[in-house]
Design a protein around this motif. Structure first.
Motif, PDB file in Angstrom:
ATOM      1  N   LEU A  63      32.015 -42.632 -15.362  1.00 61.87           N
ATOM      2  CA  LEU A  63      31.971 -41.293 -15.942  1.00 61.87           C
ATOM      3  C   LEU A  63      30.743 -40.526 -15.443  1.00 61.87           C
ATOM      4  O   LEU A  63      30.834 -39.343 -15.092  1.00 61.87           O
ATOM      5  CB  LEU A  63      31.936 -41.386 -17.472  1.00 61.87           C
ATOM      6  CG  LEU A  63      33.204 -41.919 -18.140  1.00 61.87           C
ATOM      7  CD1 LEU A  63      32.944 -42.189 -19.621  1.00 61.87           C
ATOM      8  CD2 LEU A  63      34.371 -40.948 -17.973  1.00 61.87           C
ATOM      9  N   ARG A  68      30.723 -36.554 -15.946  1.00 63.22           N
ATOM     10  CA  ARG A  68      31.479 -36.390 -17.175  1.00 63.22           C
ATOM     11  C   ARG A  68      30.636 -36.808 -18.373  1.00 63.22           C
ATOM     12  O   ARG A  68      29.725 -37.636 -18.254  1.00 63.22           O
ATOM     13  CB  ARG A  68      32.766 -37.223 -17.137  1.00 63.22           C
ATOM     14  CG  ARG A  68      33.704 -36.823 -16.010  1.00 63.22           C
ATOM     15  CD  ARG A  68      34.129 -35.362 -16.111  1.00 63.22           C
ATOM     16  NE  ARG A  68      34.921 -34.915 -14.998  1.00 63.22           N
ATOM     17  CZ  ARG A  68      36.258 -34.943 -14.972  1.00 63.22           C
ATOM     18  NH1 ARG A  68      36.924 -35.398 -16.015  1.00 63.22           N
ATOM     19  NH2 ARG A  68      36.911 -34.524 -13.918  1.00 63.22           N
ATOM     20  N   LYS A 147      37.041 -42.780 -20.467  1.00 64.91           N
ATOM     21  CA  LYS A 147      36.335 -42.285 -21.654  1.00 64.91           C
ATOM     22  C   LYS A 147      37.011 -42.775 -22.929  1.00 64.91           C
ATOM     23  O   LYS A 147      36.342 -43.199 -23.877  1.00 64.91           O
ATOM     24  CB  LYS A 147      36.272 -40.759 -21.646  1.00 64.91           C
ATOM     25  CG  LYS A 147      35.437 -40.224 -22.806  1.00 64.91           C
ATOM     26  CD  LYS A 147      35.185 -38.737 -22.714  1.00 64.91           C
ATOM     27  CE  LYS A 147      34.276 -38.296 -23.860  1.00 64.91           C
ATOM     28  NZ  LYS A 147      34.061 -36.845 -23.879  1.00 64.91           N
TER      29      LYS A 147
END
Length: 201
Positions: A63, A68, A147
């Motif tokens: 991520l 992110r 996620k």
């Protein structure tokens, strides 16, 4: 999202683009990840006496390099009183501080067992895939499923300080390596070659 019972343990599952991902805890500790595609083919990764700290950090790394947002630690964990054990906490801290680069190998089973291998498929630059190969099975995560999986691991293990230690250490170390965040324009120029190098562990 469904929560069911697997041999009396916690289980969370979700479906993303036809790929079902299930995360559950066996024997009060072992994280197991099972994926099932549209054709019913299954891939399994089971951690032995391990709540999946290293896999959790690999999801954070994936991520992070794609810029992110990382999952936050639930309030119930921040003041947790369960230390679990110092060895696991030390492992969490050490592994989180390791290189952000992919591909990487990391332990997830017994010491003499082959390591998991995590790599990124950049064929689709806008939709990269994290592939974790463990014991001849490959678990696949998009950015969305990575996620979701990380968030659900924190739900399954709500009071283990090791996850907070790992996340805090990772954020601390990652802040020193902003250069490793993927630049899509640069990726297009280099065709992803900067992510293709030998496993170094």
């Amino acid at each position: 999202m469904n929560m069911n019972s697997v041999f009396g343990e916690k289980k969370l599952s979700f479906v993303e683009k036809g790929l079902q991902t299930e995360l559950f805890m066996l024997q009060g500790l072992d994280l197991t990840i099972l994926q099932r595609d549209r054709e019913g083919k299954e891939s399994v990764m089971s951690h032995y006496s391990n709540p999946g700290i290293n896999t959790f950090v690999v999801l954070l790394k994936f991520l992070y390099i794609h810029n992110r947002e990382l999952p936050s630690i639930p309030r119930s964990m921040k003041g947790g009183v369960s230390d679990f054990n110092f060895e696991l906490q030390a492992e969490a801290s050490a592994y989180a501080a390791a290189s952000l680069r992919f591909p990487i190998k990391y332990p997830y089973w017994l010491p003499d067992f082959p390591s998991a291998k995590a790599s990124i498929n950049t064929d689709d630059l806008l939709d990269p895939k994290l592939n974790i190969r463990a014991n001849n099975d490959t678990i696949v995560f998009s950015l969305r499923t990575a996620k979701k999986a990380a968030e659900r691991i924190l739900i399954i293990y709500p009071d283990l300080k090791a996850f907070k230690i790992a996340r805090d250490k990772f954020v601390e170390e990652a802040s020193k390596h902003r250069d490793q965040i993927v630049d899509l324009k640069e990726l297009r120029r280099q065709l992803g070659t900067q992510l293709q190098f030998d496993f170094d562990v």
